[in-house]
Design a protein around this motif. Sequence first.
Motif, short mmCIF file in Angstrom:
data_model
loop_
_atom_site.label_atom_id
_atom_site.label_comp_id
_atom_site.label_asym_id
_atom_site.label_seq_id
_atom_site.Cartn_x
_atom_site.Cartn_y
_atom_site.Cartn_z
N SER A 1 40.16 33.76 40.07
CA SER A 1 39.74 35.16 39.87
C SER A 1 40.80 35.96 39.11
N ARG B 1 32.96 37.88 39.25
CA ARG B 1 32.00 36.93 38.64
C ARG B 1 32.57 35.52 38.56
N GLU C 1 32.16 34.26 42.14
CA GLU C 1 30.75 34.07 42.51
C GLU C 1 29.87 34.66 41.41
N PRO C 2 29.39 33.79 40.52
CA PRO C 2 28.61 34.31 39.38
C PRO C 2 27.37 35.09 39.84
N ASP C 3 26.86 34.77 41.02
CA ASP C 3 25.64 35.44 41.48
C ASP C 3 25.93 36.55 42.49
N GLU D 1 35.16 43.67 37.64
CA GLU D 1 33.99 42.88 38.01
C GLU D 1 34.14 41.44 37.52
N ALA D 2 34.79 41.26 36.38
CA ALA D 2 34.95 39.93 35.81
C ALA D 2 35.58 38.98 36.82
N LYS E 1 27.88 38.24 48.59
CA LYS E 1 26.93 37.14 48.41
C LYS E 1 26.99 36.33 49.69
#
Lengths: 501, 363
Positions: free
Chosen positions: B34, B336, B339-341, B332-333, B322
């Motif tokens: 991350s 993502r 957890e891409p979703d 936010e990147a 999630k």
Amino acid sequence: MAINYILPDFEVIRDYNRCINCHVCERQCSNEVHSFDEKGNLMISDESKCVNCSRCVSLCPTHALKIVKNEACFRENANWQRDTILEIYKQAGSGGVLLSSMGNPKPLPVYWDKILINASQVTNPPIDPLREPMETKVFLGQKPNMVTRREDGSLNTSLTPQLELSMPVLFSAMSYGSISYNAHESLARAAQELGIYYNTGEGGLHEDFYCYGKNTIVQVASGRFGVHEEFLNAGAAIEIKMGQGAKPGIGGHLPGTKIVGDVSKTRMIPEGSDAISPAPHHDIYSIEDLRQLVYSLKEATQYKKPIIVKVAAVHNIAAIASGIARSGADIIAIDGFRGGTGAAPTRIRDNVGIPIELALASVDQRLRDEGIRNNVSLIVGGSIRSAADVVKAIALGADACFIATSALLALGCHLCRSCQSGKCNWGIATQRPELVKRLNPDIGKERLVNLLTAWRHEIKELMGGMGVNSIEALRGNRLMLRGVNMTEKELEILGISHAGE
Amino acid sequence: MQLEGQIRIPSGCAISAIISKEGNRMTGEKIIQSMIPMHDRSNGLGGGFAAYGIYPEYRDFYAFHIFFQDDSCRVECEKFLKDSFEIVKAETIPYRKIPEITDIPLIWRYYVAPLSSILSRLQLDEKEYVARCVMQINTRISGAYVFSSGKNMGTFKAVGFPEDVGRFYRLDEYEAYAWTAHGRYPTNTPGWWGGAHPFTLLDYSIVHNGEISSYDANRRFIEMFGYKCTLQTDTEVIAYIADYLLRRQGLTLEETASVIAAPFWSDIEQKDPKTAEQLTFLRKVYSNLLITGPFSIILGFNGGLMALNDRLKLRSMVVADKDDKVFIASEEAAIRVMEPDAEHIYAPAGGEPVIIKVKEGAY
């Protein structure tokens, strides 16, 4: 007639091309400087009586007058300067103690002017007070060391009494008697409008002003003039005056000429009698006695009023403050050696006491070293001249500042330093009805409100520049300050770094 | 030139966190990843991680992570530790040699328990005793620095980019139910290992992005209560404030947030009378612990995390979730990547605490 050794301090210069013989200057001058010469059909002046209060200059409709320093001089002498020589003449003539008014005018260091304030650049954004909220509210009083909870788990919010201020400035003690009814009314009404406090000084509280009680601090000083149960309960807080920056170690003396009418009634002493406050409180000869007075006053007011103990800044002020902080006092007020006065012996005013900046820094640090800074709030006074001085005082560690000279200037005072004469042409430091009425309390109140509104804006601008959005986050924040032109020792006492460090 | 600890260094930063509300343990892989998209928010002068639930086999012992400049201060410090604690295990913290991380100090780990005879003699509770010992080592033993001192948790930090620091400490081999991470952008000094985040005391850890303008006001207040800000960094003072308010004053997390990012008076006036009364009380009593200036912080503790922005929201911080996981990061990147979703992504308001607690019994 004996030779008058005294050179007049000032020269009254009248432009006869402009003077229209309107006699305004004559009527305005309570010192009787101006008079009309029938023979020559022109106004003349006796400058030996002039104190340079600028009243005539301000009111002359044709701007015909100016007061300048009298150029007549003694032979130059670095050791024996003009004031020193004149004081000798005066004492040789009178045999008396010299009296002075207002704060110490000597060229001693003003540390405020050697302290500079920080601002944010790059790593931290400055904040614009016009766009973002910027808070100046403070609460003065003891803070608990531990919180307790109610049965439902919520915080028990009962606290010892606190003073709430919309901004960290209060009007300092000036008695009714030393200043006029209209001056008091101006201060009381301004305090109410601003959400701050004014202070009765040692002279009781005029019955007309009980209505401003929520914004009044009532004072108990060594003479106990005007002190009774109703008075104690009339204000929002009680101040015990142990000392005053202009005259540490001595009491007060309001001449009988000022004890007239309501002043005498409010002070509860006969008209025309001198009001002499003793140097000590005769029931306080040590710190344990102070504690008894603090608690006597708390008992008399059912523990509903915070108690302020006011002391002059003297050499071992840190130890004294530490003692006061443990005496049950809620607030300590410290008055620096530049603090004003309605009358003080010149020698004392000019030679006794220490600068408030150093006193504040050492008291704040001592209370922190002892872990008791939170038990007590700190108010400092003794020449707070501007919003910048307020910001510097807060950053050094004060909770709030007392101002008095600045407030009088707002009311029209020209710092002629002749309050002791009782002939104040601006209607401030006088009890003569014809002079008192010159100060319109509506205008006086407005000017005080204006002054502090302006200061509040400036305080916010300075805070915003530092990226601080609440005055609490500035209190004791000494990293925001840097010194210039100071010795290592001075910086050490102030607890700040030199500029560039 | 003065090093960090001798002078105060402002810095900018990136932060990130992940937590499982179910207490499911995750390796450090994701949290390291991350930090990569936020690489430019750090400048290679400090990175670090806090991990909760990593020492289940030693859960009843305080895990001290200590940097030593050399063996002589280690010997001195170990003597102090032996006098003060029962030492269950002492070992070096394993690391991977990588070219990006240099000037490595001695890095040791001790699992300790306070000697009960000393506790009863001093009449101190256990945590207070441990906190005092940590302060003593950090202020009195030159060259030794305790950078982690909680139970069943640990912090790992170094001079370098955070993703390199994570690899260096082999965090992919640890499993935690909550991770926080930090990349640092100090404005000068060669950077010092102790100056990297997280800052900890007992199980409280702080990662922090921002520079606080109230620093000296906060520092001079908190130092009245036995804390000593040896590093002179903003984050250190925040860690001590958290410890003071939560542990010593017994405030709740929400109350603590209302002290350090106090609502404006104008907002308090609009609350219901009971809430307003409580908030007013907190502001009156703890006015010296209000923190101003830009910050986003993540406070870690046994069993949860609290994320908080300064009251003007002068630093970016977003939150998403999630399933059982909650993610917090400066950008936010970063979320993502973990957890891409990720769902329910939002930016908490200034002064609004986001508190995530792990299910009771699951940690």
